[in-house]
Design an enzyme around this catalytic site. Structure first.
Site, mmCIF file in Angstrom:
data_model
loop_
_atom_site.group_PDB
_atom_site.id
_atom_site.type_symbol
_atom_site.label_atom_id
_atom_site.label_comp_id
_atom_site.label_asym_id
_atom_site.label_seq_id
_atom_site.Cartn_x
_atom_site.Cartn_y
_atom_site.Cartn_z
ATOM 1 N N CYS A 1 -5.646 9.147 -3.699
ATOM 2 C CA CYS A 1 -4.887 8.285 -2.773
ATOM 3 C C CYS A 1 -3.482 7.994 -3.299
ATOM 4 O O CYS A 1 -2.569 7.735 -2.521
ATOM 5 C CB CYS A 1 -5.602 6.960 -2.570
ATOM 6 N N ARG B 1 -9.522 5.649 10.623
ATOM 7 C CA ARG B 1 -8.073 5.590 10.491
ATOM 8 C C ARG B 1 -7.346 6.660 11.313
ATOM 9 O O ARG B 1 -6.228 6.428 11.766
ATOM 10 C CB ARG B 1 -7.673 5.740 9.021
ATOM 11 N N HIS C 1 -11.466 7.025 4.556
ATOM 12 C CA HIS C 1 -10.621 8.223 4.545
ATOM 13 C C HIS C 1 -11.432 9.425 4.036
ATOM 14 O O HIS C 1 -12.274 9.279 3.139
ATOM 15 C CB HIS C 1 -9.409 8.056 3.612
ATOM 16 N N ARG D 1 0.222 -1.610 7.599
ATOM 17 C CA ARG D 1 0.798 -0.438 6.930
ATOM 18 C C ARG D 1 1.840 0.288 7.784
ATOM 19 O O ARG D 1 2.468 1.244 7.303
ATOM 20 C CB ARG D 1 -0.313 0.548 6.502
ATOM 21 N N ASP E 1 0.807 -1.223 0.000
ATOM 22 C CA ASP E 1 0.000 0.000 0.000
ATOM 23 C C ASP E 1 0.843 1.278 0.000
ATOM 24 O O ASP E 1 0.299 2.388 0.078
ATOM 25 C CB ASP E 1 -0.962 0.013 1.201
HETATM 26 N N1 ARG Z 1 -5.536 -0.197 0.840
HETATM 27 C C1 ARG Z 1 -5.323 1.118 1.372
HETATM 28 C C2 ARG Z 1 -5.755 1.158 2.841
HETATM 29 O O1 ARG Z 1 -6.711 0.516 3.181
HETATM 30 C C3 ARG Z 1 -6.067 2.148 0.576
HETATM 31 C C4 ARG Z 1 -5.700 3.549 0.947
HETATM 32 C C5 ARG Z 1 -6.542 4.594 0.288
HETATM 33 N N2 ARG Z 1 -5.990 5.882 0.524
HETATM 34 C C6 ARG Z 1 -6.687 7.019 0.610
HETATM 35 N N3 ARG Z 1 -6.031 8.123 0.745
HETATM 36 N N4 ARG Z 1 -8.005 7.030 0.639
HETATM 37 O O2 ARG Z 1 -5.158 1.810 3.660
#
Ligand code: ARG
Length: 290
Positions: free
Chosen positions: A266, A143, A172, A96, A71
């Site tokens: 993203c 998040r 997000h 991550r 990611d």
């Molecule tokens: N697979 C990533 C996650 O779940 C996707 C991130 C998407 N990023 C964003 N800025 N919306 O963290």
């Protein structure tokens, strides 16, 4: 047509090539573990996005990819830029967390002052924090913690507009909000809490309110370069309004990345953002490292 000031940021971006990109785990509702990703197609889509950004007048810098960090391509989550200062992300999920040191090193090597956020908070960078005028709009719940936004607001002096994200498919902020210029933004208030809706209503004079279907297509996950908008998707109604406002729209096919819950925004991190109000620089102007 009234002349509306364009965003003072959004002409320099950081991107990371999808060399190690895959859907190896599932940390959001769009991801299904081991969904096949076409690596060649992902690379083609990523290159095409760079070309569209260049056509729009933006510069792109490249972050080296790293094995085991699929990611890392979603550089919007690397952290938050404020002039010559960088706040590295504190990721919610262990999957991550390995990205943070890699990102922080890139910024430190290029002359940014790297400033850590408190260890007991989570903050997923520009993915959850976008400026509108002088105000920092901060998305929280899935998040990023509201307290992390408060720390950033306090350290930068930027007024904070907090929005709680109520639907996990919109984990997000940048899936629900896109600042277009000094008066306008794409907004998806149906996935915000009541207080957040009211706060953004007071902040943005001319919102373009997305329907649930338009938002589901990642329409808000767009990059704005002056009067150019590079979008993950542009439903016809949205395109007509953007054109009426004087924007030129380009759509980038980033379908391989949508399998991971990410779109155009993203995949980019704006490097030319200043959050601290101008008065902080009255005596010593801070220029972002080139
Ligand atoms: N697979 C990533 C996650 O779940 C996707 C991130 C998407 N990023 C964003 N800025 N919306 O963290």
């Amino acid at each position: 047509m009234v002349d509306v000031e364009v965003n003072p940021w959004g002409r320099r971006y950081l991107m990371c090539p999808p060399v190690h990109f895959e859907v190896a785990y599932a940390i959001n509702p769009w991801m299904a573990r081991d969904t096949p990703v076409d690596a060649d197609l992902a690379a083609t889509q990523w290159e095409a996005l760079i070309s569209l950004l260049a056509d729009a007048g933006a510069e792109v810098e490249v972050l080296p990819p790293e094995e085991g960090l699929p990611d890392l391509v979603f550089t919007a989550n690397a952290g938050l830029v404020d002039g010559d200062r960088f706040f590295p992300a504190r990721f919610r999920y262990p999957e991550r967390q390995g990205e943070t040191a890699h990102n922080a090193a890139w910024f430190a090597d290029r002359g940014w002052r790297v400033e850590d956020l408190p260890p007991d908070t989570t903050h997923e960078g520009a993915g959850d924090a976008l400026p509108f005028g002088d105000t920092l709009v901060g998305g929280h719940r899935w998040r990023t913690d509201a307290t992390a936004h408060e720390v950033v607001a306090q350290r930068t002096g930027a007024p904070l507009c907090l929005v709680e994200l109520t639907d996990e498919r919109y984990f997000h902020l940048d899936l629900t909000f896109c600042p277009l210029d000094a008066r306008r933004a794409l907004v998806a208030p149906h996935v915000w809490d009541e207080a957040g809706r009211r706060a953004v209503e007071a902040l943005v004079p001319e919102p373009l309110v997305l329907t649930p279907e338009e938002a589901d297509a990642f329409t808000a996950n767009s990059v704005v370069v002056g009067r150019n908008v590079v979008m993950t998707a542009c439903p016809p109604r949205v395109g007509r309004q953007l054109e009426a406002w004087g924007f030129e729209v380009a759509v980038a096919d980033v379908g391989e990345f949508e399998k991971s819950g990410g779109g155009v925004r993203c995949l980019t991190l704006a490097l030319d953002v200043t959050l601290s109000p101008a008065r902080a620089y009255d005596t010593a102007p801070t220029v972002p490292p080139a």
